[in-house]
Design an enzyme around this catalytic site. Sequence first.
Site, short mmCIF file in Angstrom:
data_model
loop_
_atom_site.label_atom_id
_atom_site.label_comp_id
_atom_site.label_asym_id
_atom_site.label_seq_id
_atom_site.Cartn_x
_atom_site.Cartn_y
_atom_site.Cartn_z
N GLY A 117 2.89 5.06 3.18
CA GLY A 117 3.65 3.91 2.69
C GLY A 117 4.81 4.32 1.80
N ASN A 142 -7.68 11.38 16.29
CA ASN A 142 -8.39 11.24 15.02
C ASN A 142 -9.88 11.51 15.17
OD1 ASN A 142 -6.16 10.63 13.42
ND2 ASN A 142 -6.31 8.44 13.78
N ASN A 183 -10.37 14.41 12.56
CA ASN A 183 -10.70 13.93 11.22
C ASN A 183 -12.14 14.21 10.76
OD1 ASN A 183 -8.06 13.03 11.28
ND2 ASN A 183 -8.53 11.07 10.35
N SER A 218 -6.38 13.13 6.76
CA SER A 218 -6.60 12.10 5.75
C SER A 218 -8.08 11.96 5.41
CB SER A 218 -6.05 10.76 6.25
OG SER A 218 -6.68 10.38 7.47
N GLY A 244 0.82 -1.21 0.00
CA GLY A 244 0.00 0.00 0.00
C GLY A 244 0.85 1.25 0.00
N ASN A 299 -4.51 4.35 10.35
CA ASN A 299 -5.37 5.03 11.31
C ASN A 299 -6.44 4.08 11.82
OD1 ASN A 299 -4.18 7.57 11.36
ND2 ASN A 299 -5.33 8.28 9.58
N LYS A 336 -3.96 7.92 19.71
CA LYS A 336 -4.07 8.31 18.29
C LYS A 336 -5.53 8.30 17.86
CE LYS A 336 -2.51 9.25 14.13
NZ LYS A 336 -1.73 8.30 13.32
#
Length: 296
Positions: free
Chosen positions: A12, A179, A183, A245, A7, A94, A175
């Site tokens: 990545g 997020n 996010n 993201s 990925g 994530n 984390k």
Amino acid sequence: MNIVVLGPGAVGSLWAYKLNLAGHNVSVYSSQNLPNLSLELDEQPALSFVNQSIELLTKADVLLVTVKAWQVEAAIEPLIKHIDERCIVVFMHNGMGAVDTVAPLLDRNPLVLATTTHGAYKPSREKVLHTGHGNTLLGGYNSKGSRCDFLAEVFNHALANCQWTENINLALWNKLAINCAINPLTAIEQCRNGDLAKEHYQEKLNQIIDEVCQVMRAEKVPITREQLEETVTQVIKATAENYSSMHQDVFYQRKTEIDFITGYLLVSAKRHNISAPTNQALYDNIKTIENSWTQS
């Protein structure tokens, strides 16, 4: 080491490039049906990576899985028969919960979880930008993975700062909390992370943090309300110019990781009979946005 990056998206590609520079034999496994992929990091020269090589996969010492959380099962399942049982499989994405589904299929392998705050962005297929320096934490998912602490030195040599932790669950929950706060809001509002520092968003951020903190405590994760708020505030400030993201996924009308971020939180909240209406509303809003693409 022989390393395959499954990925090569933004994160990545960043790791593939950095691990290659550190002297490892790095190949990639992309959905793009090409024999080689060229990657250029910032202003550094392009490097060519062998792509979709079963031969290199069978020889891999490390398989670094950096696909989106919702892609993990579909991406890795066809490759399992080619992965040597001594290969260390590192999952870096994530959200939480995706590895639980594939772990039984990889029960012979050392499994390691990773979380990173390094920022990366791909403006094009071959170009990746390192948009923010951060930290990476690694920790064992199973008993074999727990004996792979030497990997922290390998990763740190490629892209500092990387450390091994005996409590990766704490790092993953922290984390996840960040997020959950950043996010969905940035995706719905289509704004940069730094915009969440405005007064307009403080009440909603406080509600999100309150609910997340309740769930983390129920999950026996050692955290205080003050610590969580301070962490979220610091990340908003440190990544002020970045787009999350999930913001990018919504902007480009791609499936998001909401089920493995806010969705995971809501499942945990329900298990503990905790009400989380603000996070539920954000989850529902993102799902409505996703559904609107398929309906249109």
